[in-house]
Design a protein around this motif. Structure first.
Motif, PDB file in Angstrom:
ATOM      1  N   LYS A  49      12.617   6.386  20.140  1.00 25.13           N
ATOM      2  CA  LYS A  49      12.396   5.063  20.715  1.00 25.13           C
ATOM      3  C   LYS A  49      10.955   4.586  20.593  1.00 25.13           C
ATOM      4  CE  LYS A  49      16.206   5.287  24.024  1.00 25.13           C
ATOM      5  NZ  LYS A  49      16.601   5.089  25.439  1.00 25.13           N
ATOM      6  N   VAL A  50      10.162   5.275  19.788  1.00 29.48           N
ATOM      7  CA  VAL A  50       8.758   4.887  19.598  1.00 29.48           C
ATOM      8  C   VAL A  50       8.434   4.912  18.110  1.00 29.48           C
ATOM      9  CG1 VAL A  50       6.342   5.430  20.089  1.00 29.48           C
ATOM     10  CG2 VAL A  50       8.085   5.818  21.842  1.00 29.48           C
ATOM     11  N   LEU A  51       7.858   3.824  17.615  1.00 32.87           N
ATOM     12  CA  LEU A  51       7.412   3.759  16.227  1.00 32.87           C
ATOM     13  C   LEU A  51       5.950   3.335  16.196  1.00 32.87           C
ATOM     14  CD1 LEU A  51       7.860   3.740  13.148  1.00 32.87           C
ATOM     15  CD2 LEU A  51       8.589   1.338  13.369  1.00 32.87           C
ATOM     16  N   GLY A  52       5.123   4.161  15.585  1.00 31.62           N
ATOM     17  CA  GLY A  52       3.723   3.808  15.375  1.00 31.62           C
ATOM     18  C   GLY A  52       3.527   3.303  13.952  1.00 31.62           C
ATOM     19  N   ILE A  53       2.735   2.245  13.811  1.00 26.93           N
ATOM     20  CA  ILE A  53       2.475   1.709  12.479  1.00 26.93           C
ATOM     21  C   ILE A  53       0.973   1.717  12.218  1.00 26.93           C
ATOM     22  CG2 ILE A  53       2.777  -0.220  10.899  1.00 26.93           C
ATOM     23  CD1 ILE A  53       5.200  -1.080  12.418  1.00 26.93           C
ATOM     24  N   ILE A  54       0.592   2.382  11.148  1.00 19.32           N
ATOM     25  CA  ILE A  54      -0.802   2.437  10.712  1.00 19.32           C
ATOM     26  C   ILE A  54      -0.986   1.348   9.668  1.00 19.32           C
ATOM     27  CG2 ILE A  54      -2.577   3.878   9.650  1.00 19.32           C
ATOM     28  CD1 ILE A  54      -0.912   6.329  10.604  1.00 19.32           C
ATOM     29  N   MET A  55      -1.953   0.453   9.892  1.00 15.64           N
ATOM     30  CA  MET A  55      -2.089  -0.726   9.030  1.00 15.64           C
ATOM     31  C   MET A  55      -3.502  -0.859   8.480  1.00 15.64           C
ATOM     32  SD  MET A  55       0.213  -3.347  11.373  1.00 15.64           S
ATOM     33  CE  MET A  55      -0.387  -2.639  12.930  1.00 15.64           C
ATOM     34  N   PRO A  56      -3.861  -0.027   7.500  1.00 19.47           N
ATOM     35  CA  PRO A  56      -5.203  -0.152   6.913  1.00 19.47           C
ATOM     36  C   PRO A  56      -5.387  -1.492   6.222  1.00 19.47           C
ATOM     37  CG  PRO A  56      -3.823   1.321   5.610  1.00 19.47           C
ATOM     38  CD  PRO A  56      -3.061   1.033   6.856  1.00 19.47           C
ATOM     39  N   CYS A  57      -6.625  -1.997   6.299  1.00 21.69           N
ATOM     40  CA  CYS A  57      -6.941  -3.271   5.658  1.00 21.69           C
ATOM     41  C   CYS A  57      -8.448  -3.265   5.406  1.00 21.69           C
ATOM     42  CB  CYS A  57      -6.519  -4.441   6.550  1.00 21.69           C
ATOM     43  SG  CYS A  57      -6.755  -6.060   5.807  1.00 21.69           S
ATOM     44  N   HIS A  58      -8.850  -2.797   4.238  1.00 23.56           N
ATOM     45  CA  HIS A  58     -10.274  -2.542   3.963  1.00 23.56           C
ATOM     46  C   HIS A  58     -10.842  -1.666   5.083  1.00 23.56           C
ATOM     47  CE1 HIS A  58     -10.421  -5.263   0.560  1.00 23.56           C
ATOM     48  NE2 HIS A  58      -9.882  -6.235   1.280  1.00 23.56           N
ATOM     49  N   SER A  59     -10.091  -0.670   5.468  1.00 26.86           N
ATOM     50  CA  SER A  59     -10.433   0.145   6.634  1.00 26.86           C
ATOM     51  C   SER A  59     -11.144   1.434   6.241  1.00 26.86           C
ATOM     52  CB  SER A  59      -9.163   0.488   7.424  1.00 26.86           C
ATOM     53  OG  SER A  59      -8.465  -0.667   7.802  1.00 26.86           O
ATOM     54  N   ILE A  60     -11.720   2.079   7.244  1.00 27.27           N
ATOM     55  CA  ILE A  60     -12.361   3.375   7.063  1.00 27.27           C
ATOM     56  C   ILE A  60     -11.267   4.436   6.955  1.00 27.27           C
ATOM     57  CG2 ILE A  60     -13.950   5.037   8.098  1.00 27.27           C
ATOM     58  CD1 ILE A  60     -15.109   2.624   9.687  1.00 27.27           C
ATOM     59  N   SER A  61     -11.350   5.288   5.951  1.00 27.15           N
ATOM     60  CA  SER A  61     -10.305   6.287   5.716  1.00 27.15           C
ATOM     61  C   SER A  61     -10.146   7.251   6.893  1.00 27.15           C
ATOM     62  CB  SER A  61     -10.594   7.074   4.437  1.00 27.15           C
ATOM     63  OG  SER A  61     -11.855   7.724   4.524  1.00 27.15           O
ATOM     64  N   GLN A  62     -11.239   7.508   7.622  1.00 25.81           N
ATOM     65  CA  GLN A  62     -11.168   8.431   8.752  1.00 25.81           C
ATOM     66  C   GLN A  62     -10.258   7.901   9.852  1.00 25.81           C
ATOM     67  OE1 GLN A  62     -12.491  11.582   8.861  1.00 25.81           O
ATOM     68  NE2 GLN A  62     -11.204  11.721  10.696  1.00 25.81           N
ATOM     69  N   ASP A  63     -10.215   6.578  10.012  1.00 22.43           N
ATOM     70  CA  ASP A  63      -9.345   6.000  11.038  1.00 22.43           C
ATOM     71  C   ASP A  63      -7.877   6.301  10.736  1.00 22.43           C
ATOM     72  OD1 ASP A  63     -11.466   4.991  12.452  1.00 22.43           O
ATOM     73  OD2 ASP A  63     -11.352   2.987  11.581  1.00 22.43           O
ATOM     74  N   GLN A  64      -7.488   6.144   9.491  1.00 23.07           N
ATOM     75  CA  GLN A  64      -6.112   6.473   9.111  1.00 23.07           C
ATOM     76  C   GLN A  64      -5.843   7.957   9.294  1.00 23.07           C
ATOM     77  OE1 GLN A  64      -4.616   4.838   5.407  1.00 23.07           O
ATOM     78  NE2 GLN A  64      -3.229   6.565   5.116  1.00 23.07           N
ATOM     79  N   ALA A  65      -6.806   8.791   8.932  1.00 21.34           N
ATOM     80  CA  ALA A  65      -6.642  10.242   9.083  1.00 21.34           C
ATOM     81  C   ALA A  65      -6.452  10.611  10.557  1.00 21.34           C
ATOM     82  CB  ALA A  65      -7.851  10.964   8.502  1.00 21.34           C
ATOM     83  N   ASP A  66      -7.231   9.977  11.443  1.00 19.37           N
ATOM     84  CA  ASP A  66      -7.104  10.263  12.879  1.00 19.37           C
ATOM     85  C   ASP A  66      -5.760   9.782  13.420  1.00 19.37           C
ATOM     86  OD1 ASP A  66      -9.556  11.516  13.145  1.00 19.37           O
ATOM     87  OD2 ASP A  66     -10.629   9.667  13.624  1.00 19.37           O
ATOM     88  N   ALA A  67      -5.305   8.632  12.956  1.00 14.10           N
ATOM     89  CA  ALA A  67      -4.013   8.108  13.390  1.00 14.10           C
ATOM     90  C   ALA A  67      -2.883   9.041  12.968  1.00 14.10           C
ATOM     91  CB  ALA A  67      -3.792   6.708  12.818  1.00 14.10           C
ATOM     92  N   GLU A  68      -2.945   9.533  11.727  1.00 16.54           N
ATOM     93  CA  GLU A  68      -1.916  10.468  11.253  1.00 16.54           C
ATOM     94  C   GLU A  68      -2.007  11.795  11.999  1.00 16.54           C
ATOM     95  OE1 GLU A  68      -0.771  10.506   7.035  1.00 16.54           O
ATOM     96  OE2 GLU A  68      -2.573   9.280   6.706  1.00 16.54           O
ATOM     97  N   LEU A  69      -3.205  12.249  12.287  1.00 18.70           N
ATOM     98  CA  LEU A  69      -3.400  13.478  13.060  1.00 18.70           C
ATOM     99  C   LEU A  69      -2.713  13.382  14.413  1.00 18.70           C
ATOM    100  CD1 LEU A  69      -4.837  16.230  13.623  1.00 18.70           C
ATOM    101  CD2 LEU A  69      -6.788  14.896  14.451  1.00 18.70           C
ATOM    102  N   LEU A  70      -2.910  12.256  15.083  1.00 16.01           N
ATOM    103  CA  LEU A  70      -2.305  12.056  16.392  1.00 16.01           C
ATOM    104  C   LEU A  70      -0.777  12.048  16.294  1.00 16.01           C
ATOM    105  CD1 LEU A  70      -3.060  10.914  19.464  1.00 16.01           C
ATOM    106  CD2 LEU A  70      -1.820   8.970  18.529  1.00 16.01           C
ATOM    107  N   ALA A  71      -0.247  11.290  15.332  1.00 16.65           N
ATOM    108  CA  ALA A  71       1.201  11.170  15.179  1.00 16.65           C
ATOM    109  C   ALA A  71       1.838  12.532  14.906  1.00 16.65           C
ATOM    110  CB  ALA A  71       1.524  10.187  14.063  1.00 16.65           C
ATOM    111  N   LYS A  72       1.197  13.338  14.085  1.00 18.59           N
ATOM    112  CA  LYS A  72       1.752  14.646  13.748  1.00 18.59           C
ATOM    113  C   LYS A  72       1.644  15.621  14.925  1.00 18.59           C
ATOM    114  CE  LYS A  72       0.875  14.012   8.823  1.00 18.59           C
ATOM    115  NZ  LYS A  72      -0.002  14.314   7.674  1.00 18.59           N
ATOM    116  N   LYS A  73       0.536  15.568  15.646  1.00 16.82           N
ATOM    117  CA  LYS A  73       0.370  16.480  16.780  1.00 16.82           C
ATOM    118  C   LYS A  73       1.414  16.223  17.859  1.00 16.82           C
ATOM    119  CE  LYS A  73      -2.658  18.013  20.490  1.00 16.82           C
ATOM    120  NZ  LYS A  73      -4.012  18.031  21.081  1.00 16.82           N
TER     121      LYS A  73
END
Length: 239
Positions: A49-73
């Motif tokens: 019942k929860v969907l997270g969406i990561i939406m890079p847009c000229h973004s810092i790669s570390q932000d996406q990495a942290d978002a994926e880290l959280l989702a996987k943990k």
């Protein structure tokens, strides 16, 4: 803090159920606010019942990495939708130079549109991640990150969010990073605002502040952003 977190989980469940929705969707930015909101939602509603969406847009790669880290943990269902080409196409279609602030707001509104498209496809609600410190000063985009169906964190100061993050065992790399909306390279919340969250939170909670310029800046931001917190004015015809 554990009791507050339990109440927040119950509040989320109640709001989803009363709306007749099947769950919630939220943006995962790699920052602390979206991390706390996502984990609370995951614990309250379950994975389906929860969907997270990561939406890079000229973004810092570390932000996406942290978002994926959280989702996987925390075993949060997520997907990545890169908005870089969409954003560039929108700028080209506008056909003129627009200020950096307007470009930042455009990114936030594109992300809002993606969240709502996904929410409607799944009968989900869009969950906001703004905290009280941002909400009180208007440090958000109207019809962007504030374009949501519910706000579980908007009554918590930034310092409260950090305490919640520690209690939820959010990764330290997310808790300790400089708060940023990730709108452009080197952007941080505190640089944009002109004062620290520590100063802001103390003023909002107690009214105490030693920096006169910071107080004036905060009050100006509150006044100028009042329209963001009010319903849209509707003209009433006279009968």
């Amino acid at each position: 803090m554990l009791e507050i977190l339990n109440h927040c989980r119950e509040w989320l469940r109640d709001n989803v159920n009363s709306a007749g929705a099947s769950g919630i969707v939220l943006g995962l930015s790699g920052g602390i606010d979206s991390a706390v909101a996502a984990v609370i939602a995951r614990e309250a509603l379950g994975r389906e019942k929860v969907l997270g969406i990561i939406m890079p847009c000229h973004s810092i790669s570390q932000d996406q990495a942290d978002a994926e880290l959280l989702a996987k943990k925390f075993d949060i269902d997520y997907k990545i939708i890169d908005l870089t080409e969409v954003f560039d196409a929108a700028l080209k279609a506008i056909g003129q130079e627009i200020p950096v602030a307007a470009q930042s707001n455009l990114k936030a509104r594109l992300r809002m549109s993606i969240l709502y498209a996904n929410a409607q496809a799944k009968n989900f609600l869009v969950c906001g991640t703004s905290n009280k410190s941002e909400f009180e000063t208007g440090y958000f985009t109207k019809y962007g990150d504030a374009g949501v169906d519910l706000m579980p964190l908007a009554d918590f100061l930034k310092r409260d969010i950090r305490e919640m993050a520690r209690a939820l065992e959010i990764p330290a790399s997310i808790i300790n990073k400089a708060p940023s909306a990730g709108l452009y390279e080197g952007q941080t919340d505190e640089n944009d605002m002109g004062f620290t969250y520590e100063v802001l939170d103390e003023y909002l909670s107690s009214g105490k502040i030693h920096d006169v310029k910071a107080r004036e800046r905060i009050e100006t931001m509150r006044r100028n952003s009042e329209h963001k917190r009010r319903p849209v004015p509707i003209f009433k015809k006279e009968i």
